[in-house]
Scaffold this motif. Structure first.
Motif, PDB file in Angstrom:
ATOM      1  N   LYS A   3     -59.779  25.848 -14.152  1.00  0.00           N
ATOM      2  CA  LYS A   3     -59.995  24.591 -13.442  1.00  0.00           C
ATOM      3  C   LYS A   3     -58.630  23.948 -13.216  1.00  0.00           C
ATOM      4  N   ILE A   4     -58.416  23.433 -12.009  1.00  0.00           N
ATOM      5  CA  ILE A   4     -57.147  22.813 -11.639  1.00  0.00           C
ATOM      6  C   ILE A   4     -57.442  21.362 -11.263  1.00  0.00           C
ATOM      7  N   THR A   5     -56.709  20.451 -11.866  1.00  0.00           N
ATOM      8  CA  THR A   5     -56.936  19.034 -11.618  1.00  0.00           C
ATOM      9  C   THR A   5     -55.720  18.425 -10.931  1.00  0.00           C
ATOM     10  N   THR A   6     -55.977  17.647  -9.890  1.00  0.00           N
ATOM     11  CA  THR A   6     -54.930  16.904  -9.196  1.00  0.00           C
ATOM     12  C   THR A   6     -55.245  15.415  -9.334  1.00  0.00           C
ATOM     13  N   LYS A   7     -54.498  14.598  -8.659  1.00  0.00           N
ATOM     14  CA  LYS A   7     -54.708  13.153  -8.735  1.00  0.00           C
ATOM     15  C   LYS A   7     -56.135  12.765  -8.323  1.00  0.00           C
ATOM     16  N   ARG A   8     -56.630  13.369  -7.235  1.00  0.00           N
ATOM     17  CA  ARG A   8     -57.940  12.963  -6.704  1.00  0.00           C
ATOM     18  C   ARG A   8     -58.994  14.057  -6.712  1.00  0.00           C
ATOM     19  N   ILE A  62     -63.757  22.525  -4.109  1.00  0.00           N
ATOM     20  CA  ILE A  62     -62.886  21.349  -4.100  1.00  0.00           C
ATOM     21  C   ILE A  62     -63.797  20.154  -4.333  1.00  0.00           C
ATOM     22  N   GLU A  63     -63.672  19.555  -5.505  1.00  0.00           N
ATOM     23  CA  GLU A  63     -64.513  18.418  -5.862  1.00  0.00           C
ATOM     24  C   GLU A  63     -63.698  17.133  -5.783  1.00  0.00           C
ATOM     25  N   SER A 106     -54.257  19.125   1.956  1.00  0.00           N
ATOM     26  CA  SER A 106     -52.866  19.298   1.519  1.00  0.00           C
ATOM     27  C   SER A 106     -52.745  19.248  -0.002  1.00  0.00           C
ATOM     28  N   GLU A 107     -53.471  18.332  -0.617  1.00  0.00           N
ATOM     29  CA  GLU A 107     -53.433  18.194  -2.073  1.00  0.00           C
ATOM     30  C   GLU A 107     -53.968  19.449  -2.758  1.00  0.00           C
ATOM     31  N   GLU A 114     -48.970  26.038  -6.467  1.00  0.00           N
ATOM     32  CA  GLU A 114     -48.299  25.923  -7.769  1.00  0.00           C
ATOM     33  C   GLU A 114     -48.998  26.799  -8.811  1.00  0.00           C
ATOM     34  N   PHE A 115     -50.306  26.784  -8.834  1.00  0.00           N
ATOM     35  CA  PHE A 115     -51.077  27.611  -9.763  1.00  0.00           C
ATOM     36  C   PHE A 115     -50.791  29.095  -9.530  1.00  0.00           C
TER      37      PHE A 115
END
Length: 179
Positions: A3-8, A62-63, A106-107, A114-115
């Protein structure tokens, strides 16, 4: 699948709970055709596609954190045996029409790059867009991909798509790529 987490966003394994969200955006006639697939006509078809995503280790949902809703998918897959040996993957993504022009694509692309490079140690990522998909082109260029060629060998569900502009990005974290 990590699982990959970003700001949003949360990039995670798809589940059957995503069915209504998938059907909601995949039935929109503006979404699929720009990526080469036809709009989903029935929820049963979306379920078939979702089950393929679930079985795969290549597709992330993409959640949108704020809504706890799947708004698209992003994938990293190996096209063939030679690419697997060379450490090359292809990146693909789709975002629901209601979420365009908000930076979510884009996010998610940036996080996936990066992953792939840092965690999976991929050597190169390739990515493409149909000739008239300017939104996708902007995302690809924003993430520093370089144009390589026009690919006219692919077969799509949408008959009008005959060519894809292809780009690549080398792993900037590998010593052999640094100057």
């Amino acid at each position: 699948m990590k699982k990959i987490t970003t700001k949003r966003l949360i990039l995670r394994k798809p589940s059957l709970n995503d069915l209504n969200d998938l059907f909601e955006y995949a039935k929109n006639p503006e979404v699929g055709p720009s990526a080469g697939w036809l709009p989903h006509q029935t929820i049963e078809y979306s379920k078939e596609i979702l089950n393929n995503f679930i079985r795969s280790e290549d597709v992330w949902a993409i959640e949108l954190k704020a809504e706890k809703k799947m708004i698209g998918t992003i994938s990293l897959y190996t096209r063939d045996f030679e690419d697997a040996i060379l450490g090359i993957v292809e990146l693909g993504y789709t975002i629901g029409r209601n979420y365009w022009n908000m930076g979510y694509a884009s996010e998610s692309v940036s996080a996936m790059i990066e992953f792939a490079f840092k965690k999976l140690k991929i050597n190169k990522i390739v990515c493409g867009h149909t000739i008239d998909n300017e939104r996708s082109k902007k995302i690809i260029l924003k993430n520093n991909f370089k144009f390589t060629h026009l690919d006219d060998t692919r077969i799509f569900s949408v008959d009008s798509i005959k060519e894809v502009l292809m780009y690549e990005l080398d792993n900037p974290y590998k010593k052999e790529h640094k100057k």
